[in-house]
Design a protein around this motif. Structure first.
Motif, PDB file in Angstrom:
ATOM      1  N   ARG A  51      62.873 -82.057  74.977  1.00 35.40           N
ATOM      2  CA  ARG A  51      62.402 -80.664  75.039  1.00 35.40           C
ATOM      3  C   ARG A  51      61.891 -80.199  73.685  1.00 35.40           C
ATOM      4  O   ARG A  51      60.845 -79.547  73.591  1.00 35.40           O
ATOM      5  CB  ARG A  51      63.533 -79.742  75.488  1.00 35.40           C
ATOM      6  CG  ARG A  51      63.869 -79.766  76.950  1.00 35.40           C
ATOM      7  CD  ARG A  51      64.925 -78.722  77.275  1.00 35.40           C
ATOM      8  NE  ARG A  51      64.398 -77.367  77.117  1.00 35.40           N
ATOM      9  CZ  ARG A  51      65.162 -76.268  77.048  1.00 35.40           C
ATOM     10  NH1 ARG A  51      66.480 -76.379  77.091  1.00 35.40           N
ATOM     11  NH2 ARG A  51      64.609 -75.088  76.926  1.00 35.40           N
ATOM     12  N   VAL A  57      60.058 -79.684  79.913  1.00 31.39           N
ATOM     13  CA  VAL A  57      60.414 -78.265  79.875  1.00 31.39           C
ATOM     14  C   VAL A  57      61.551 -78.031  80.861  1.00 31.39           C
ATOM     15  O   VAL A  57      61.738 -78.807  81.806  1.00 31.39           O
ATOM     16  CB  VAL A  57      59.211 -77.361  80.235  1.00 31.39           C
ATOM     17  CG1 VAL A  57      58.116 -77.469  79.198  1.00 31.39           C
ATOM     18  CG2 VAL A  57      58.669 -77.705  81.624  1.00 31.39           C
ATOM     19  N   LYS A  58      62.291 -76.951  80.638  1.00 34.50           N
ATOM     20  CA  LYS A  58      63.397 -76.614  81.516  1.00 34.50           C
ATOM     21  C   LYS A  58      63.055 -75.357  82.286  1.00 34.50           C
ATOM     22  O   LYS A  58      62.657 -74.343  81.714  1.00 34.50           O
ATOM     23  CB  LYS A  58      64.677 -76.403  80.708  1.00 34.50           C
ATOM     24  CG  LYS A  58      65.911 -76.186  81.583  1.00 34.50           C
ATOM     25  CD  LYS A  58      67.169 -76.020  80.734  1.00 34.50           C
ATOM     26  CE  LYS A  58      68.399 -75.853  81.632  1.00 34.50           C
ATOM     27  NZ  LYS A  58      69.633 -75.619  80.836  1.00 34.50           N
ATOM     28  N   TYR A  63      64.664 -79.920  84.963  1.00 36.39           N
ATOM     29  CA  TYR A  63      63.848 -80.429  83.873  1.00 36.39           C
ATOM     30  C   TYR A  63      62.625 -81.123  84.475  1.00 36.39           C
ATOM     31  O   TYR A  63      62.750 -81.918  85.410  1.00 36.39           O
ATOM     32  CB  TYR A  63      64.625 -81.439  83.030  1.00 36.39           C
ATOM     33  CG  TYR A  63      65.798 -80.849  82.290  1.00 36.39           C
ATOM     34  CD1 TYR A  63      65.666 -80.398  80.983  1.00 36.39           C
ATOM     35  CD2 TYR A  63      67.055 -80.748  82.896  1.00 36.39           C
ATOM     36  CE1 TYR A  63      66.752 -79.864  80.291  1.00 36.39           C
ATOM     37  CE2 TYR A  63      68.146 -80.209  82.221  1.00 36.39           C
ATOM     38  CZ  TYR A  63      67.977 -79.773  80.924  1.00 36.39           C
ATOM     39  OH  TYR A  63      69.047 -79.227  80.249  1.00 36.39           O
TER      40      TYR A  63
END
Length: 256
Positions: A51, A57-58, A63
């Motif tokens: 990340r 990206v979360k 994720y």
């Protein structure tokens, strides 16, 4: 996840997690812990590192891949100046033939679609970045026909000869015989071996040193592309196009 000689365990683990995200589309921390068998804290550290470097990206608890990969992919193409010439030729050929035309390259034993064009009254069946096997595609066979036996066998040992339709070549003997025909004709054919009802003809673009840069293919659904058109008109077009690009690459190198 066995390590190859000289591989770093930490890096290999991060890449394995990244590949799982690619395969699944998205993952959760809990899901990765269950699938990898690693400690929760270890998986979390790898995710945090990916990340922090924009690779993932979360979104909530999920994720997924970051759009940074678009930038990476674009740069990978831009650094290969010869691809710009090929892309122009693919678009020209798509417009001239109104067939589905693409350029693919072999990397790590798989075929990767780089550029495509579909003409004015057609639509592309596949998409940029699509991966294929070599043994059941016209482009793959055209490229394999240029390789030394050792390199070809190394790819087949790793990838095998998986069947995607009932027409897929299933023996090395049959593949070797077809590759001999490819060398004689200067082009390779695929009639429903990769996707049922889909036909293509392909020829290789060569670098100035004689190795295969990639292959240009033309074709489409069988109801639009009959055998006669495939083996005559389109075969002539792809051979001419690849010969022109090959010659241009030689000329470009001679001016350096």
């Amino acid at each position: 996840m066995p390590l190859g000689k000289g591989e770093l365990t930490t890096t290999a683990t991060s890449l394995h997690i990244l590949e799982l995200i690619v395969d699944h589309g998205w993952v959760t921390l809990r899901g990765l812990v269950e699938e990898t068998g690693l400690a929760k804290s270890t998986v979390h550290k790898h995710l945090s590192t990916l990340r922090a470097n924009d690779y993932i990206v979360k979104e909530g608890e999920r994720y997924t891949l970051g759009l940074y990969f678009l930038t990476v992919g674009k740069r990978a193409v831009e650094f290969r100046e010869s691809y710009q010439l090929v892309e122009q030729k693919v678009r020209e050929l798509g417009s001239r033939t109104d067939a589905e035309v693409d350029f693919t390259v072999e990397e790590n034993g798989r075929l990767i679609l780089m550029f495509e064009a579909a003409g004015a009254t057609n639509e592309s069946t596949f998409g940029t970045g699509t991966e294929f096997f070599l043994h059941n595609t016209a482009a793959g066979k055209a490229i394999l026909a240029t390789y030394a036996d050792s390199k070809r066998d190394e790819i087949l040992d790793t990838q095998g000869l998986p069947a995607t339709t009932n027409k897929t070549i299933q023996s090395r003997e049959a593949l070797h015989a077809e590759l001999e025909q490819v060398r004689e004709n200067g082009y390779a054919l695929n009639d429903g071996e990769c996707v049922e009802g889909y036909r293509t003809v392909s020829s290789v673009i060569k670098r100035p040193n004689g190795s295969a840069l990639g292959a240009i293919s033309a074709g489409g659904p069988a109801y639009r592309i009959d055998q006669s058109r495939l083996k005559n008109e389109l075969a002539d077009h792809v051979r001419s196009a690849t010969a022109e690009v090959t010659e241009s690459l030689v000329e470009a190198q001679s001016t350096l």
